[in-house]
Design a protein around this motif. Structure first.
Motif, PDB file in Angstrom:
ATOM      1  N   THR A 370      55.382  55.788  45.250  1.00 55.89           N
ATOM      2  CA  THR A 370      56.175  56.582  46.195  1.00 55.89           C
ATOM      3  C   THR A 370      57.673  56.414  45.958  1.00 55.89           C
ATOM      4  O   THR A 370      58.469  57.062  46.623  1.00 55.89           O
ATOM      5  CB  THR A 370      55.863  56.175  47.644  1.00 55.89           C
ATOM      6  N   SER A 371      58.051  55.537  45.046  1.00 61.70           N
ATOM      7  CA  SER A 371      59.463  55.296  44.780  1.00 61.70           C
ATOM      8  C   SER A 371      59.689  55.243  43.276  1.00 61.70           C
ATOM      9  O   SER A 371      58.747  55.310  42.488  1.00 61.70           O
ATOM     10  CB  SER A 371      59.914  53.983  45.431  1.00 61.70           C
ATOM     11  N   GLY A 372      60.952  55.136  42.868  1.00 59.62           N
ATOM     12  CA  GLY A 372      61.272  55.054  41.458  1.00 59.62           C
ATOM     13  C   GLY A 372      61.027  56.371  40.749  1.00 59.62           C
ATOM     14  O   GLY A 372      60.837  57.428  41.364  1.00 59.62           O
ATOM     15  N   MET A 377      58.684  62.077  40.307  1.00 55.14           N
ATOM     16  CA  MET A 377      57.992  63.124  39.559  1.00 55.14           C
ATOM     17  C   MET A 377      56.826  63.735  40.326  1.00 55.14           C
ATOM     18  O   MET A 377      56.437  64.874  40.072  1.00 55.14           O
ATOM     19  CB  MET A 377      57.460  62.569  38.224  1.00 55.14           C
ATOM     20  N   VAL A 378      56.234  62.982  41.261  1.00 52.55           N
ATOM     21  CA  VAL A 378      54.981  63.405  41.888  1.00 52.55           C
ATOM     22  C   VAL A 378      55.085  64.738  42.645  1.00 52.55           C
ATOM     23  O   VAL A 378      54.219  65.615  42.485  1.00 52.55           O
ATOM     24  CB  VAL A 378      54.429  62.290  42.794  1.00 52.55           C
ATOM     25  N   PRO A 379      56.108  64.976  43.476  1.00 52.20           N
ATOM     26  CA  PRO A 379      56.121  66.237  44.244  1.00 52.20           C
ATOM     27  C   PRO A 379      56.104  67.489  43.362  1.00 52.20           C
ATOM     28  O   PRO A 379      55.348  68.439  43.629  1.00 52.20           O
ATOM     29  CB  PRO A 379      57.422  66.141  45.045  1.00 52.20           C
ATOM     30  N   GLY A 380      56.906  67.500  42.289  1.00 48.27           N
ATOM     31  CA  GLY A 380      56.916  68.665  41.416  1.00 48.27           C
ATOM     32  C   GLY A 380      55.603  68.877  40.696  1.00 48.27           C
ATOM     33  O   GLY A 380      55.117  70.010  40.565  1.00 48.27           O
ATOM     34  N   LEU A 381      54.988  67.775  40.247  1.00 44.47           N
ATOM     35  CA  LEU A 381      53.707  67.894  39.554  1.00 44.47           C
ATOM     36  C   LEU A 381      52.584  68.257  40.516  1.00 44.47           C
ATOM     37  O   LEU A 381      51.600  68.877  40.116  1.00 44.47           O
ATOM     38  CB  LEU A 381      53.388  66.590  38.828  1.00 44.47           C
ATOM     39  N   THR A 382      52.706  67.870  41.761  1.00 50.74           N
ATOM     40  CA  THR A 382      51.709  68.275  42.757  1.00 50.74           C
ATOM     41  C   THR A 382      51.693  69.793  42.902  1.00 50.74           C
ATOM     42  O   THR A 382      50.615  70.401  43.035  1.00 50.74           O
ATOM     43  CB  THR A 382      52.021  67.623  44.115  1.00 50.74           C
ATOM     44  N   ARG A 383      52.865  70.409  42.871  1.00 52.50           N
ATOM     45  CA  ARG A 383      52.909  71.880  42.953  1.00 52.50           C
ATOM     46  C   ARG A 383      52.342  72.507  41.687  1.00 52.50           C
ATOM     47  O   ARG A 383      51.714  73.576  41.734  1.00 52.50           O
ATOM     48  CB  ARG A 383      54.350  72.337  43.177  1.00 52.50           C
TER      49      ARG A 383
END
Length: 549
Positions: A370-372, A377-383
């Motif tokens: 959730t950090s670093g 990167m996670v939110p963009g790749l989730t989309r």
């Protein structure tokens, strides 16, 4: 398919049950009986593969398929789609408590006499009924078959052993550690490093193997140290750190793969570890001895094929991200997974700017970052990959709610209460502690679904590969044909006559494709292998040794 169950009886006899018929055999006649019946390709049903199969192999009898009831019981008790009450019956409490036996003493169970003489036909009937009544019956049936095939592979690899040159290993140890020391003493070069570390920290009595001693010495030297892990030590600036890290590296070699290890685990020019299939909660293997699943690269030069033979080493690239694409049905991620490098495929598809970003984002999703950089990167790749990232997020939320999750084929995670071991005399945890634990359990369930399904793919891979290798041999026993000698989560080592090495490599790739088809029927997922054909395991992956398949 005919099922033939084998149960041990008092007096070294065996009860054989097939359909409505049964007979008794002396244990001494079992190998000849099994050898004759193998022509009918039955499925042998027994309590624990390690208790039955080593003696059959020693008599020259290889079996094609079995059902390992201990592994099956353990799996079905936890499977969310199974009514566990269907496993309850005569002797079922003994099956609940049954642990793995080990090759060094496969004839003894450590529970009681009843466990020594369990009726396998009764437990087999319960397991078949539990699977038939499940909503996941086809998947669970495949998982049970793969799990039992893995148990056969484990015994065969212990029996055949990884070719091992003791002279090479001892020369390596002498070069790095000095001559073999007397029992209980440190090797010469380790003692020299101890003296160097003591001098650097001005601590004449320092024992570098003692965490309290070492922490005290570091703090006296003005270093802010809270632990003695290598990663933490590397961040410290002091002349004594380099020799200390070298000492830790070589001390670990001495303790885990030194002369005593060779004495115990290398027999007849073969390293023969004791594998434990499904030794972890995810279904990944562990080891009952020999350290097979923590096999350091530093000793691999001693793993050398016999004259006229080669080692074919095959590992799958980026197993868990590919599994995530398949189990989630995420077509966009599956498209990125085409070819040898999934991370570069994500870059080529425009999902991320660099391969590093792709790797950080996927690992962040699977491990709950959730950090670093990973968290960024996670939110963009989730989309970009909503099905894949949504699957692991849903698993995490289920874990936080205290729910169990399942792998693709139906293996269940341990419940929150099982994972949270608390002393009953301790006071109840406060709300903040419970919330932290639930979040930690959510991170576990997030990864469980992917790692566990990866273990299922690997089981299907080695189960199919095992039979393909057997068919490549013209005749003779297991170790006269191409055969598996090592397995490490997503990597296998095959010992093969040199003339068959190219065919073995092709069969390894075909088996990987077959495993993908079994698990992900509705979506084509590439599982490319890095394959090396080498004399020494240490050369696998080096330029000129590897091919892609």
């Amino acid at each position: 398919m005919t099922r033939v169950s084998l149960s041990r009886l008092p007096g070294d006899r065996v009860l054989v049950v097939e359909g409505d018929g049964q007979r008794e055999l002396p244990m001494t006649d079992l190998a000849s009986y099994v050898g004759e019946r193998e022509a009918d390709e039955p499925r042998w049903v027994w309590d624990d593969t390690v208790r039955w199969y080593p003696s059959l192999l020693a008599a020259g009898v290889r079996v094609q398929r079995c059902h390992d009831l201990r592994l099956g019981h353990q799996l079905l008790r936890r499977a969310p789609a199974v009514d566990a009450q269907l496993l309850v019956g005569d002797q079922s409490t003994h099956w609940d408590r049954l642990g793995p036996s080990v090759p060094s003493d496969p004839a003894l169970f450590s529970i009681d006499d009843t466990a020594e003489h369990l009726r396998t036909d009764l437990e087999d009937a319960r397991q078949l009924a539990a699977v038939a009544a499940s909503s996941d019956a086809p998947k669970l049936g495949l998982l049970l078959a793969a799990e039992s095939a893995g148990a056969l592979v484990a015994v065969e690899m212990t029996y055949a052993g990884l070719p091992w040159r003791t002279d090479v290993h001892e020369r390596l140890l002498t070069d790095l550690l000095g001559p073999r020391p007397p029992r209980g003493a440190r090797p010469q070069k380790l003692e020299a490093l101890v003296a160097e570390v003591r001098g650097a920290f001005d601590a004449p009595g320092l024992n570098p193997d003692s965490r309290p001693d070492l922490l005290a010495a570091l703090r006296r030297a003005g270093l802010e140290a809270t632990d003695t892990r290598k990663s933490s030590l590397r961040a410290l600036k002091h002349p004594g750190i380099a020799p200390l890290l070298r000492y830790k590296q070589l001390a670990h070699l001495f303790q885990t793969n030194g002369w005593a290890w060779t004495d115990e685990w290398v027999k007849g020019d073969r390293f023969r570890p004791a594998y434990q299939p499904a030794g972890s909660t995810t279904g990944r293997w562990s080891s009952n001895g020999g350290g097979a699943l923590s096999f350091p690269a530093i000793v691999r030069p001693a793993a050398v094929a016999d004259d006229g033979w080669m080692l074919v080493v095959a590992d799958v690239a980026q197993l868990e991200p590919r599994v995530l694409a398949g189990m989630s049905g995420d077509r966009a991620l599956a498209r990125s997974a085409r070819g040898a490098d999934l991370y570069q495929g994500m870059v080529d598809d425009g999902a991320v700017a660099s391969r590093t970003d792709a790797k950080l984002g996927l690992l962040g999703a699977m491990y709950g970052a959730t950090s670093g950089e990973s968290g960024r990167m996670v939110p963009g790749l989730t989309r970009r990959y909503p099905d894949a990232f949504g699957l692991v997020e849903e698993a995490a939320r289920a874990g936080e709610r205290g729910q169990v999750v399942r792998t693709l084929l139906g293996r269940g995670s341990p419940a929150l209460g099982e994972a949270w071991e608390r002393d009953p005399d301790d006071p109840p945890p406060d709300a903040d502690s419970q919330a932290r634990y639930r979040r930690a359990y959510g991170r576990f369930t997030r990864n469980f679904v992917v790692q566990g399904t990866g273990a299922e793919w690997a089981l299907c891979w080695i189960a199919d590969l095992r039979n393909r290798l057997w068919r490549l041999g013209d005749s003779g026993p297991l170790d006269a044909r191409p055969h598996l000698v090592f397995f490490l989560h997503d990597e296998v080592v095959i010992h093969t006559p040199a003339a068959l090495a190219d065919l073995v490599a092709a069969e390894a790739a075909e088996a990987a494709a077959t495993a993908a088809g079994l698990l992900f029927r509705d979506l084509t997922i590439d599982f490319p292998l890095n394959i090396s054909t080498v004399r020494s395991y240490a050369d696998a992956g080096k330029p000129g040794a590897a091919i892609e398949a």
